[in-house]
Design a protein around this motif. Structure first.
Motif, PDB file in Angstrom:
ATOM      1  N   LYS A  27      10.149  13.334  41.472  1.00 52.74           N
ATOM      2  CA  LYS A  27      10.448  14.739  41.295  1.00 52.74           C
ATOM      3  C   LYS A  27      10.254  14.899  39.690  1.00 52.74           C
ATOM      4  CE  LYS A  27      13.875  18.340  40.871  1.00 52.74           C
ATOM      5  NZ  LYS A  27      15.214  18.682  41.143  1.00 52.74           N
ATOM      6  N   ASP A  28       9.060  15.581  39.394  1.00 55.37           N
ATOM      7  CA  ASP A  28       8.709  15.602  37.754  1.00 55.37           C
ATOM      8  C   ASP A  28       8.663  17.195  37.476  1.00 55.37           C
ATOM      9  OD1 ASP A  28       8.040  15.516  35.085  1.00 55.37           O
ATOM     10  OD2 ASP A  28       6.238  14.063  35.621  1.00 55.37           O
ATOM     11  N   PRO A  29       9.634  17.535  36.838  1.00 55.90           N
ATOM     12  CA  PRO A  29       9.727  19.297  36.612  1.00 55.90           C
ATOM     13  C   PRO A  29       8.756  19.722  35.482  1.00 55.90           C
ATOM     14  CG  PRO A  29      11.849  18.434  36.238  1.00 55.90           C
ATOM     15  CD  PRO A  29      10.769  17.375  36.444  1.00 55.90           C
ATOM     16  N   THR A  74      22.359  13.328  26.943  1.00 55.43           N
ATOM     17  CA  THR A  74      21.077  13.351  27.023  1.00 55.43           C
ATOM     18  C   THR A  74      20.818  14.001  28.317  1.00 55.43           C
ATOM     19  OG1 THR A  74      20.641  11.258  28.006  1.00 55.43           O
ATOM     20  CG2 THR A  74      20.223  11.460  25.671  1.00 55.43           C
ATOM     21  N   PRO A  75      19.892  15.114  28.565  1.00 53.82           N
ATOM     22  CA  PRO A  75      19.770  15.727  29.952  1.00 53.82           C
ATOM     23  C   PRO A  75      19.154  14.733  31.038  1.00 53.82           C
ATOM     24  CG  PRO A  75      18.528  16.753  28.107  1.00 53.82           C
ATOM     25  CD  PRO A  75      19.257  15.772  27.641  1.00 53.82           C
ATOM     26  N   GLN A  76      19.168  14.827  32.128  1.00 53.26           N
ATOM     27  CA  GLN A  76      18.699  13.852  33.286  1.00 53.26           C
ATOM     28  C   GLN A  76      18.059  14.800  34.178  1.00 53.26           C
ATOM     29  OE1 GLN A  76      21.411  11.255  34.570  1.00 53.26           O
ATOM     30  NE2 GLN A  76      20.905   9.627  32.953  1.00 53.26           N
ATOM     31  N   VAL A  77      16.974  14.359  34.791  1.00 55.08           N
ATOM     32  CA  VAL A  77      16.140  15.188  35.846  1.00 55.08           C
ATOM     33  C   VAL A  77      17.189  14.506  37.153  1.00 55.08           C
ATOM     34  CG1 VAL A  77      14.206  15.650  37.271  1.00 55.08           C
ATOM     35  CG2 VAL A  77      14.256  15.697  34.660  1.00 55.08           C
ATOM     36  N   ALA A  78      17.459  15.255  38.298  1.00 55.95           N
ATOM     37  CA  ALA A  78      18.085  14.900  39.327  1.00 55.95           C
ATOM     38  C   ALA A  78      17.611  15.711  40.747  1.00 55.95           C
ATOM     39  CB  ALA A  78      19.588  14.856  39.203  1.00 55.95           C
ATOM     40  N   PHE A  79      18.053  14.932  41.675  1.00 54.97           N
ATOM     41  CA  PHE A  79      17.537  15.732  42.992  1.00 54.97           C
ATOM     42  C   PHE A  79      18.665  16.674  43.293  1.00 54.97           C
ATOM     43  CE2 PHE A  79      14.952  11.589  43.806  1.00 54.97           C
ATOM     44  CZ  PHE A  79      13.704  12.590  43.760  1.00 54.97           C
ATOM     45  N   GLN A  80      18.287  17.828  43.888  1.00 57.80           N
ATOM     46  CA  GLN A  80      19.392  18.682  44.357  1.00 57.80           C
ATOM     47  C   GLN A  80      20.117  18.414  45.408  1.00 57.80           C
ATOM     48  OE1 GLN A  80      20.604  20.989  42.031  1.00 57.80           O
ATOM     49  NE2 GLN A  80      19.297  20.375  40.590  1.00 57.80           N
ATOM     50  N   ARG A  81      21.100  18.834  46.127  1.00 55.80           N
ATOM     51  CA  ARG A  81      21.728  18.645  47.308  1.00 55.80           C
ATOM     52  C   ARG A  81      20.692  18.813  48.389  1.00 55.80           C
ATOM     53  NH1 ARG A  81      27.680  19.561  48.943  1.00 55.80           N
ATOM     54  NH2 ARG A  81      27.809  18.809  47.013  1.00 55.80           N
ATOM     55  N   ASP A  82      19.847  19.866  48.623  1.00 54.28           N
ATOM     56  CA  ASP A  82      19.054  20.217  49.739  1.00 54.28           C
ATOM     57  C   ASP A  82      17.910  19.102  49.670  1.00 54.28           C
ATOM     58  OD1 ASP A  82      18.146  21.488  47.383  1.00 54.28           O
ATOM     59  OD2 ASP A  82      17.053  22.892  48.606  1.00 54.28           O
ATOM     60  N   ARG A 113      16.192   9.952  35.397  1.00 64.46           N
ATOM     61  CA  ARG A 113      15.551   9.701  33.961  1.00 64.46           C
ATOM     62  C   ARG A 113      15.722  10.771  33.254  1.00 64.46           C
ATOM     63  NH1 ARG A 113      10.233   6.134  35.600  1.00 64.46           N
ATOM     64  NH2 ARG A 113      11.428   4.379  36.825  1.00 64.46           N
ATOM     65  N   ARG A 114      15.188  11.073  32.123  1.00 64.63           N
ATOM     66  CA  ARG A 114      14.950  12.213  31.344  1.00 64.63           C
ATOM     67  C   ARG A 114      13.688  12.904  31.753  1.00 64.63           C
ATOM     68  NH1 ARG A 114      15.151  10.212  25.181  1.00 64.63           N
ATOM     69  NH2 ARG A 114      16.314   8.308  25.812  1.00 64.63           N
ATOM     70  N   ASP A 115      12.879  12.317  32.030  1.00 65.83           N
ATOM     71  CA  ASP A 115      11.661  13.044  32.313  1.00 65.83           C
ATOM     72  C   ASP A 115      11.483  13.307  33.788  1.00 65.83           C
ATOM     73  OD1 ASP A 115      11.095  10.554  32.693  1.00 65.83           O
ATOM     74  OD2 ASP A 115       8.988  10.556  32.208  1.00 65.83           O
ATOM     75  N   ALA A 173       5.869  19.658  41.688  1.00 64.17           N
ATOM     76  CA  ALA A 173       6.924  18.844  40.974  1.00 64.17           C
ATOM     77  C   ALA A 173       7.130  17.411  41.818  1.00 64.17           C
ATOM     78  CB  ALA A 173       8.288  19.564  40.929  1.00 64.17           C
ATOM     79  N   TYR A 174       6.902  17.607  43.170  1.00 65.15           N
ATOM     80  CA  TYR A 174       6.958  16.369  43.960  1.00 65.15           C
ATOM     81  C   TYR A 174       5.727  15.539  44.374  1.00 65.15           C
ATOM     82  CZ  TYR A 174      10.966  19.235  44.686  1.00 65.15           C
ATOM     83  OH  TYR A 174      12.127  20.011  44.645  1.00 65.15           O
ATOM     84  N   ALA A 175       5.838  14.463  44.206  1.00 69.04           N
ATOM     85  CA  ALA A 175       4.639  13.290  44.529  1.00 69.04           C
ATOM     86  C   ALA A 175       5.172  12.366  45.307  1.00 69.04           C
ATOM     87  CB  ALA A 175       4.064  12.847  43.421  1.00 69.04           C
TER      88      ALA A 175
END
Length: 131
Positions: A90-92, A34-42, A68-70, A100-102
């Motif tokens: 971060k919610d794409p 299952t794909p997950q949303v993650a923070f990038q390195r920067d 999480r997934r979302d 995306a950010y809150a």
């Protein structure tokens, strides 16, 4: 157990059938598919720079990352046993709308939302102090 019996375990027929049925199959780990949303390195660099400054000031003590997934969530705690003071999410799905950010307070109030993480977490920067 008598002296003539050995101490080793002999599997029953039921155990042998179960081993044949399950032992030959490869069952993937659920989160691996299952794909997950993650923070990038920067993004993590920006988050940890702010977190490090506030820890040095003695205001924050702990954090948690939740992927999480979302959405991806960076939670900030004053003490480990409490609820998070702030959540940076971060919610794409919202990237083309509000951003995306809150930053969300403990009460659930959305303090700031936007497209640029550095500007969004600026709401958590304290006022400048005279030295």
């Amino acid at each position: 157990m008598s002296e003539g019996q050995s101490a080793e375990h002999r599997p029953s027929e039921r155990d042998a059938q179960r081993e044949k049925a399950v032992g030959s199959q490869v069952i993937p780990f659920p989160s691996a598919t299952t794909p997950q949303v993650a923070f990038q390195r920067d993004e993590l660099r920006i988050l940890f720079n702010l977190y490090g400054r506030r820890v040095a000031e003695g205001e924050w003590r702990d954090y948690a990352l939740d992927f999480r997934r979302d959405k991806a969530v960076f939670s900030i705690y004053r003490r480990t046993s409490e609820m998070p003071l702030y959540r940076i999410e971060k919610d794409p799905k919202l990237a083309r709308r509000q951003g995306a950010y809150a930053v969300i307070a403990a009460s659930g109030l959305v303090m700031k939302r936007g497209h640029d993480l550095a500007r969004v977490i600026g709401v958590l920067e304290g006022p400048l102090k005279a030295v």
